[in-house]
Scaffold this motif. Structure first.
Motif, PDB file in Angstrom:
ATOM      1  N   VAL A 477       0.857  -1.183   0.000  1.00 42.86           N
ATOM      2  CA  VAL A 477       0.000   0.000   0.000  1.00 42.86           C
ATOM      3  C   VAL A 477       0.898   1.240   0.000  1.00 42.86           C
ATOM      4  O   VAL A 477       1.689   1.439   0.925  1.00 42.86           O
ATOM      5  CB  VAL A 477      -0.938   0.025   1.217  1.00 42.86           C
ATOM      6  CG1 VAL A 477      -1.839   1.254   1.168  1.00 42.86           C
ATOM      7  CG2 VAL A 477      -1.770  -1.248   1.267  1.00 42.86           C
ATOM      8  N   LEU A 492      -8.528  -2.045   2.852  1.00 44.69           N
ATOM      9  CA  LEU A 492      -7.908  -3.213   3.482  1.00 44.69           C
ATOM     10  C   LEU A 492      -8.853  -3.877   4.480  1.00 44.69           C
ATOM     11  O   LEU A 492      -8.846  -5.103   4.642  1.00 44.69           O
ATOM     12  CB  LEU A 492      -6.616  -2.801   4.186  1.00 44.69           C
ATOM     13  CG  LEU A 492      -5.471  -2.337   3.286  1.00 44.69           C
ATOM     14  CD1 LEU A 492      -4.316  -1.817   4.130  1.00 44.69           C
ATOM     15  CD2 LEU A 492      -4.997  -3.475   2.386  1.00 44.69           C
ATOM     16  N   ILE A 503      -3.271 -11.671   5.897  1.00 41.94           N
ATOM     17  CA  ILE A 503      -2.906 -10.554   5.018  1.00 41.94           C
ATOM     18  C   ILE A 503      -1.620  -9.917   5.539  1.00 41.94           C
ATOM     19  O   ILE A 503      -1.529  -9.559   6.720  1.00 41.94           O
ATOM     20  CB  ILE A 503      -4.016  -9.501   4.942  1.00 41.94           C
ATOM     21  CG1 ILE A 503      -5.307 -10.114   4.399  1.00 41.94           C
ATOM     22  CG2 ILE A 503      -3.592  -8.320   4.075  1.00 41.94           C
ATOM     23  CD1 ILE A 503      -6.477  -9.148   4.376  1.00 41.94           C
ATOM     24  N   VAL A 505       0.533  -6.683   5.001  1.00 42.23           N
ATOM     25  CA  VAL A 505       0.466  -5.336   4.434  1.00 42.23           C
ATOM     26  C   VAL A 505       1.842  -4.691   4.545  1.00 42.23           C
ATOM     27  O   VAL A 505       2.399  -4.582   5.643  1.00 42.23           O
ATOM     28  CB  VAL A 505      -0.586  -4.481   5.157  1.00 42.23           C
ATOM     29  CG1 VAL A 505      -0.596  -3.063   4.591  1.00 42.23           C
ATOM     30  CG2 VAL A 505      -1.958  -5.112   5.049  1.00 42.23           C
TER      31      VAL A 505
END
Length: 795
Positions: A477, A492, A503, A505
């Motif tokens: 991101v 998200l 996940i 990130v």
């Protein structure tokens, strides 16, 4: 009356120019104070007889010549610095001033009084900016490899050129010939030096400054600059002391005392100034004025200590932290006035001292030989050392080219050598011409030989559609500013992490490089330990850490900070994407829209970064269009309210990828998902058949996944052309919080006929652009998806 002592090279060059009106004394120029501004054409007198109007004309001609030269050279990919030098040379006796009478009319010798003052002040501020943009903390990043490359980049050419010069002089028994070739060892030393500022400038212009090889070149050139500085300083001081050893050490002591005064007095004052600028607060105008006065005073006191007048501003600039808030503010205020108003006069004055027509071929080829030998030595030292450090052959060769660049710093050194009568007029012109041609050739060759984007070719299949069902989802991101955080976190939060499919990130805060010549890419673990360049990242990192804490270990967040120019930001994005194996990169759109669809903020510099990511990314891309945050972050995380998500499907690989992204949201209790498929009311051409089959397979798989899910539904609409598609989109008015669409569709697709002509934002595609700029979606967030395929590299 006022009397000015002229620099010797100016007078000598003017004396050699054709039809120059010289005065009897070659060291004194007399001017009358009453002849500054007190006349005009209305009083039957020429303004060019006055000093101030003449100076204004010279400033205008210098800036105009550089501007025209820059626009001509930029089509070949050549940087501004070469245009500045070439523009100054073309104004001099090498071209324009060979016109009879023009030299004495525009550049009479009496005008050098003000030209010297203005150009010296401009160069003082230029050296100050060099110091401000130099990040001295880069010394901490020097490794054994970069130290060896930097050292041998200076040592090898020094040995080659000095050895050859001594050998040349040994076999040259003619005393007159020795005098003509000047002092070859001094020329050899000058041609062996490397400047960090020049290397970083060309790396930035060639858009490789934050590539892997660019970072190695920066650290190596810093080492080379330290070695070069020792050689230059000792050489100049030794020549100034006239071989007097006590006087030599006395000059060194003066320099050390002056440096200590600057660091011990100006340094603490600067730290006090920084306390009032923390937290992203802009500098006050009064603070900037005080700093500008300090630049002038540093030059005055340095000159009073018997040092070069540019040493004080350079040293003062070095103690100022590069980057925001202080360094960026200084560069922003000084860059235009210094580089486009004051410095052009320096290049004009420099160009007046270069006369290529007075240069003999014999002298030119001698100097050219040593220049090429020095460049070859730099190339050889850097390349062989890089190869011995296990660097790939192509990268080692390109690194060798980077270390051969020359620029303004070297040209000023040549000018200083000429003023000290170390070299003569012909050698000076030859060295300047060689530096100009050599740097231009290397700047043209390097992009053809080295393209950082090729590193990302061959990484195909990094998509959501091709990822395994029960596997970790890795998302990068990108955030430009705090306003991008709510929308990114909301997207998200709609994904469904599980123990089988968590996940990961990777948050990258992308900061535009300002006020520093050194880019930065770092993983930030402790926000409280941020430096002044990255302190603005703390709130962004905290927001993503809260996202991690609210998902009980199912979401992991790894924050990164990138400080780089917009033209090269994508290199940091790709480096993280490749190292972490991400399947999706989310980037914010460079425009922000009101609820009614009107643009209220646009950062054009970020458009370059976004386009580079779209063209070369090694995985799929999603562009996040911010139309206002719908819900608070806490509401979505805690599941207190539901969120309406829709995906619009027309057909194509990007729509399939958008479908795969939305599939990650199925099963989430607070997400109501709607798939809207727009079907063409007609017969498809045969060229679409294979794509239609892939579309049907993706849709069939998606319908299987949502069967029995009360929070997901499927909806079909029929349209004949673009007008029908637009009418379907209008039925979505204020119904959805997030809409996911594909960026690209089939060529000459009937469902888009008539819509492509009004596509203003090409990055969003036809459908994405319509939704982003429409007035019927309210504060709906738009997510435009591009699947990573082979033709993503050939758009």
């Amino acid at each position: 009356m006022m009397v000015s002592t002229m620099e010797p090279e100016n007078v000598l060059v003017f004396g050699s120019m054709p039809k120059t009106q010289m005065i009897q004394s070659s060291h004194l120029v007399c001017s009358n104070f009453s002849r500054l501004t007190n006349a005009s054409v209305f009083y039957s007198s020429s303004p060019l007889t006055l000093m101030l109007p003449l100076l204004l004309l010279q400033l205008s001609l210098g800036s105009a010549a550089i501007l025209v030269t820059f626009y001509l050279l930029r089509h070949f990919g050549l940087p501004l610095m070469l245009a500045q030098v070439l523009g100054g040379v073309l104004l001099g006796p090498s071209l324009l001033c060979r016109i009879p009478g023009l030299l004495n009319m525009i550049f009479p010798i009496r005008s050098f009084l003000l030209m010297d003052v203005v150009s010296t002040m401009g160069f003082m501020f230029y050296f100050f900016l060099v110091g401000v943009q130099t990040d001295i903390w880069l010394l901490k990043k020097i490794t054994k490899k970069s130290f060896a490359i930097g050292f041998f980049s200076v040592a090898v050419p020094m040995i080659l050129t000095l050895g050859m010069s001594l050998l040349w002089m040994q076999f040259n028994v003619n005393p007159n010939e020795k005098k003509k070739v000047d002092r070859l060892p001094e020329i050899a030393k000058a041609e062996s030096l490397v400047s960090f500022q020049i290397v970083s400038y060309y790396l930035s212009e060639l858009r490789v400054i934050n590539s892997e090889i660019g970072r190695v070149a920066l650290c190596s050139s810093m080492v080379s600059t330290l070695c070069s500085t020792c050689v230059i300083t000792s050489n100049i001081l030794w020549n100034q002391s006239k071989d007097d050893l006590p006087r030599f050490f006395q000059s060194i002591c003066y320099g050390i005392i002056f440096a200590a005064l600057v660091c011990c007095i100006l340094g603490p004052l600067l730290l006090w100034e920084m306390k009032h600028t923390l937290g992203g607060q802009p500098l006050k105008q009064g603070n900037l004025v005080v700093l500008f006065i300090a630049v002038l005073m540093s030059g005055f006191w340095g000159h009073s200590f018997g040092l070069n007048i540019y040493f004080g501003p350079l040293l003062f600039g070095l103690i100022i932290p590069s980057g925001p808030p202080l360094g960026s503010a200084l560069v922003e205020k000084l860059y235009v006035i210094t580089n486009w108003v004051l410095m052009p006069l320096f290049f004009v004055k420099f160009g007046l001292a270069v006369d290529i027509f007075a240069l003999s071929l014999k002298t030119y080829f001698k100097v050219q030989f040593f220049a090429l030998l020095g460049a070859f030595g730099k190339f050889l030292g850097a390349s062989l050392c890089a190869l011995s450090c296990q660097m790939p052959q192509r990268d080692a060769i390109v690194l060798g080219f980077f270390m051969t660049f020359q620029g303004v710093i070297e040209l000023d050194l040549f000018r200083l050598m000429k003023r000290k009568q170390i070299i003569g007029d012909e050698a000076f012109s030859a060295m300047c011409l060689t530096a100009l041609i050599g740097s231009g050739v290397v700047a043209l060759v390097v992009p053809c030989f080295y393209d950082p984007s090729k590193r990302y070719e061959g990484y195909y299949g990094r998509t959501l559609a091709h990822s395994r069902h029960n596997s970790e989802l890795r998302v990068l991101v990108c955030i430009h500013e705090e306003q991008n955080v709510p929308s990114a976190v909301n997207v998200l939060a709609t994904l469904k992490p599980t123990k089988q499919s968590p996940i990961a990130v990777y948050m990258l805060h992308m900061v535009e490089l300002m006020g520093s010549a050194t880019p930065l890419l770092m993983r930030q673990k402790r926000p409280k330990k941020l430096s002044t360049r990255t302190r603005g990242s703390a709130p962004i990192i905290d927001a993503f850490k809260i996202l991690e804490e609210n998902h009980d270990g199912l979401v992991s967040v790894s924050p990164f900070i990138s400080v780089s120019p917009p033209q090269t930001m994508h290199h940091d994005v790709f480096q993280i994407a490749l190292e972490k194996g991400t399947s999706l990169v989310i980037i914010p759109f460079y425009k922000k829209f009101h609820v009614g669809g009107a643009v209220y903020l646009s950062k054009r510099s970020l458009k370059i970064a976004n386009q580079n990511v779209l063209d070369q990314a090694p995985c799929s891309i999603a562009i996040l269009v911010d139309r206002g945050t719908l819900k608070t972050l806490h509401a979505i995380w805690a599941g207190w309210s539901s969120s309406e998500v829709a995906v619009i499907f027309l057909g194509g690989a990007d729509d399939q990828e958008a479908l795969a992204l939305v599939a990650k949201m199925t099963g989430c209790q607070n997400i109501n998902l709607t798939l809207i498929r727009i079907i063409y009311d007609g017969d498809f051409p045969d060229k679409y058949m294979e794509g239609i089959r892939n579309d049907n397979e993706s849709l069939g798989q998606f319908q299987t996944n949502i069967s029995g899910n009360t929070c997901a539904k499927y909806w079909e609409e029929v349209a004949k052309d673009g007008a029908g598609t637009a009418s379907v989109l209008r039925t979505l008015e204020n119904q959805y919080d997030i809409i996911v669409v594909g960026r690209r569709h089939y060529d000459t697709f009937p469902l888009l006929s008539g819509l492509t002509e009004s596509n203003e934002n090409k990055e969003l595609g036809v459908i994405g652009d319509m939704l982003a700029s429409s007035d019927f979606l309210g504060n709906t967030t738009i997510l435009v998806v591009q699947q990573h395929t082979d033709n993503s590299h050939s758009e």
